[in-house]
Design a protein around this motif. Structure first.
Motif, PDB file in Angstrom:
ATOM      1  N   LEU A  25       0.845  -1.193   0.000  1.00 25.90           N
ATOM      2  CA  LEU A  25       0.000   0.000   0.000  1.00 25.90           C
ATOM      3  C   LEU A  25       0.881   1.244   0.000  1.00 25.90           C
ATOM      4  O   LEU A  25       1.791   1.380   0.836  1.00 25.90           O
ATOM      5  N   ASN A  26       0.629   2.131  -0.939  1.00 28.43           N
ATOM      6  CA  ASN A  26       1.331   3.423  -1.059  1.00 28.43           C
ATOM      7  C   ASN A  26       2.862   3.285  -1.016  1.00 28.43           C
ATOM      8  O   ASN A  26       3.554   4.112  -0.431  1.00 28.43           O
ATOM      9  N   GLY A  27       3.347   2.221  -1.622  1.00 28.24           N
ATOM     10  CA  GLY A  27       4.785   2.066  -1.827  1.00 28.24           C
ATOM     11  C   GLY A  27       5.583   1.589  -0.641  1.00 28.24           C
ATOM     12  O   GLY A  27       6.729   1.170  -0.794  1.00 28.24           O
ATOM     13  N   GLY A 120      14.316  -2.758  -8.167  1.00 30.54           N
ATOM     14  CA  GLY A 120      13.506  -3.348  -7.091  1.00 30.54           C
ATOM     15  C   GLY A 120      14.314  -3.517  -5.817  1.00 30.54           C
ATOM     16  O   GLY A 120      13.859  -3.157  -4.728  1.00 30.54           O
ATOM     17  N   HIS A 121      15.532  -4.052  -5.939  1.00 26.89           N
ATOM     18  CA  HIS A 121      16.365  -4.252  -4.739  1.00 26.89           C
ATOM     19  C   HIS A 121      16.580  -2.934  -3.978  1.00 26.89           C
ATOM     20  O   HIS A 121      16.559  -2.916  -2.751  1.00 26.89           O
ATOM     21  N   ILE A 122      16.779  -1.848  -4.701  1.00 31.05           N
ATOM     22  CA  ILE A 122      16.958  -0.543  -4.029  1.00 31.05           C
ATOM     23  C   ILE A 122      15.691  -0.198  -3.237  1.00 31.05           C
ATOM     24  O   ILE A 122      15.754   0.223  -2.080  1.00 31.05           O
ATOM     25  N   GLY A 155      13.664   6.669  -9.485  1.00 30.71           N
ATOM     26  CA  GLY A 155      13.787   6.296 -10.902  1.00 30.71           C
ATOM     27  C   GLY A 155      14.909   6.996 -11.657  1.00 30.71           C
ATOM     28  O   GLY A 155      15.057   6.805 -12.856  1.00 30.71           O
ATOM     29  N   LYS A 156      15.710   7.825 -10.966  1.00 36.16           N
ATOM     30  CA  LYS A 156      16.792   8.553 -11.652  1.00 36.16           C
ATOM     31  C   LYS A 156      18.132   8.104 -11.082  1.00 36.16           C
ATOM     32  O   LYS A 156      18.403   8.343  -9.897  1.00 36.16           O
ATOM     33  N   TYR A 157      18.921   7.428 -11.921  1.00 33.86           N
ATOM     34  CA  TYR A 157      20.136   6.770 -11.415  1.00 33.86           C
ATOM     35  C   TYR A 157      21.377   7.174 -12.178  1.00 33.86           C
ATOM     36  O   TYR A 157      21.328   7.403 -13.379  1.00 33.86           O
ATOM     37  N   SER A 315       6.863  -1.908  -4.486  1.00 34.72           N
ATOM     38  CA  SER A 315       7.242  -0.572  -4.027  1.00 34.72           C
ATOM     39  C   SER A 315       7.762   0.260  -5.208  1.00 34.72           C
ATOM     40  O   SER A 315       7.370   1.418  -5.399  1.00 34.72           O
ATOM     41  N   CYS A 316       8.633  -0.336  -5.996  1.00 30.35           N
ATOM     42  CA  CYS A 316       9.175   0.354  -7.168  1.00 30.35           C
ATOM     43  C   CYS A 316       8.041   0.695  -8.142  1.00 30.35           C
ATOM     44  O   CYS A 316       7.989   1.792  -8.705  1.00 30.35           O
ATOM     45  N   GLY A 317       7.112  -0.252  -8.304  1.00 30.96           N
ATOM     46  CA  GLY A 317       5.968  -0.044  -9.190  1.00 30.96           C
ATOM     47  C   GLY A 317       5.110   1.138  -8.753  1.00 30.96           C
ATOM     48  O   GLY A 317       4.591   1.891  -9.587  1.00 30.96           O
ATOM     49  N   TYR A 318       4.995   1.325  -7.448  1.00 35.23           N
ATOM     50  CA  TYR A 318       4.175   2.429  -6.917  1.00 35.23           C
ATOM     51  C   TYR A 318       4.713   3.785  -7.400  1.00 35.23           C
ATOM     52  O   TYR A 318       3.948   4.649  -7.834  1.00 35.23           O
ATOM     53  N   TYR A 319       6.051   3.947  -7.337  1.00 37.06           N
ATOM     54  CA  TYR A 319       6.618   5.245  -7.739  1.00 37.06           C
ATOM     55  C   TYR A 319       6.509   5.462  -9.244  1.00 37.06           C
ATOM     56  O   TYR A 319       6.401   6.596  -9.707  1.00 37.06           O
ATOM     57  N   LYS A 320       6.475   4.391 -10.015  1.00 39.03           N
ATOM     58  CA  LYS A 320       6.244   4.519 -11.462  1.00 39.03           C
ATOM     59  C   LYS A 320       4.756   4.844 -11.703  1.00 39.03           C
ATOM     60  O   LYS A 320       4.414   5.618 -12.598  1.00 39.03           O
TER      61      LYS A 320
END
Ligand code: KG4
Ligand code: ZN
Length: 342
Positions: A25-27, A120-122, A155-157, A315-320
């Motif tokens: 929920l919510n990342g 995802g690991h991050i 998302g910025k690496y 979690s990664c999907g939430y920010y996308k």
């Protein structure tokens, strides 16, 4: 009851030998985290057999996803996005989770979000943790990767350094195998080292060129294997725990030095560990010392979120999801993609 701004993401992960699904929920709030590990199946082969991994993902994926939804007490109708690992990893294994996610997304009209496994690991560090925000520097240490990454924003690496040959986890697993320990060897070496003398054997600390943030673990791996072979050939006995602890000291001290260098180079104060090897107790303790000495804020995931899981993908999907970065039904698996590539 679903609140207006709540976002529920179902995360699916099948890039290697774990079939995993989770609702987040919510990342950050993990509502369920189901992991079906194939370790017992691959153990007898001493490592992951790709074909067998794919077949076992197919066997259990629908049950794993159903369990994740059930234990989160939610149905697909309330899921806002399906995040799935599409790269990197074992091609056949990736395709099982990806096709399952695509089918669900298509059938239920849910947004599909492809996630890079390393990214995802991050994000495992955001799970059940509401304090961490970018920017920070992360050391991704897993079975397939060793990277130092500047996370500028979600998302910025910027990749600061990576391994030129073997990943750190690969070296752990290989040495464990030669020492007669079961797959996966990382946790076994972690345990055995606790009773070993880390100063008993001097293995190389491979730094590469001055100020380089790249890694090389094949030299250390060969040095340890040569030591074991030469003892065996000469009939000299050695203590496995001393070999394990001395190897670990060399492997980790490179990581400590390069992490510190990266932090200084970028004038950064937040250091984050990610990936399966970040579950290692010696690495965690040494990183705590380093951070205390240098006043870094240090984060690492809970052990269950260090190795592969669906929650980090969700979690990664939430920010996308928040920036509308969705994928089409034509999304394909990519076995060799790097972080930041699409
Ligand atoms: O992140 P992960 O589950 O899969 C990849 O993306 O590669 O990492 C698996 C790796 C394996 O090499 C395993 O031996 C290592 O993480 N590992 C550990 C520990 N737990 C898992 N290595 C050292 N100490 C541990 N406690
Ligand atoms: Zn992984």
């Amino acid at each position: 009851m679903k609140k207006q701004n709540d976002v529920y993401i179902l995360g699916i992960e099948t890039s290697c030998d774990e079939t995993a699904a989770s609702v987040v929920l919510n990342g950050r709030q993990v509502l369920s985290n189901i992991i079906s590990s194939q370790i017992d199946i691959h153990k007898k082969f001493g490592g992951v057999v790709p074909e067998i991994a794919s077949r076992n993902h197919i066997k259990v994926i629908s049950q794993v996803v159903d369990e994740a939804l059930e234990s989160a007490n939610i149905t697909l109708r309330d899921i806002d996005g399906i995040a799935v690992t599409y790269a990197p990893g074992l091609e056949g294994a990736l395709l099982v989770g990806l096709n399952y996610a695509k089918s669900l997304a298509f059938a239920y009209g849910i947004k599909l979000i492809g996630v890079n496994h390393l990214e995802g690991h991050i994000f495992a560090n955001f799970l059940e943790n509401f304090d961490l925000e970018p920017p920070f520097i992360t050391a991704i240490v897993s079975g397939g990767h060793t990277n130092l990454v500047h996370v500028i924003d979600y998302g910025k690496y910027e990749i600061l350094g990576s391994t030129k040959d073997d990943a750190i986890g690969e070296a752990y697993d290989k040495i464990a195998r030669v020492l007669g320990l079961e797959y996966p060897g990382g946790p076994k070496i972690d345990e055995l080292s606790k009773i070993g003398n880390e100063n008993s054997i001097s293995f190389p600390i491979v730094m590469l060129e001055k100020n380089s943030l790249d890694f090389s673990y094949s030299g250390l791996k060969s040095a340890v294997l040569n030591y074991i072979n030469s003892c065996n050939m000469k009939g000299i006995s050695f203590k496995k725990e001393d070999v394990a602890a001395s190897f670990q000291k060399s492997a980790v001290s490179v990581l400590l030095k390069k992490s510190q260098l990266a932090m200084e180079k970028l004038n950064c104060t937040t250091l984050v560990l990610a990936g399966g090897v970040s579950a290692n107790s010696y690495l965690r303790n040494e990183m705590i010392k380093l951070s205390n000495e240098n006043n870094f804020r240090l984060f690492f995931p809970k052990p269950i979120f260090c190795t592969d899981n669906g929650a980090m993908i969700a979690s990664c999907g939430y920010y996308k999801y928040l920036i509308g970065k969705f994928d089409g039904i034509d999304l394909n698996g990519k076995a060799n993609l790097k972080l930041g590539e699409s």
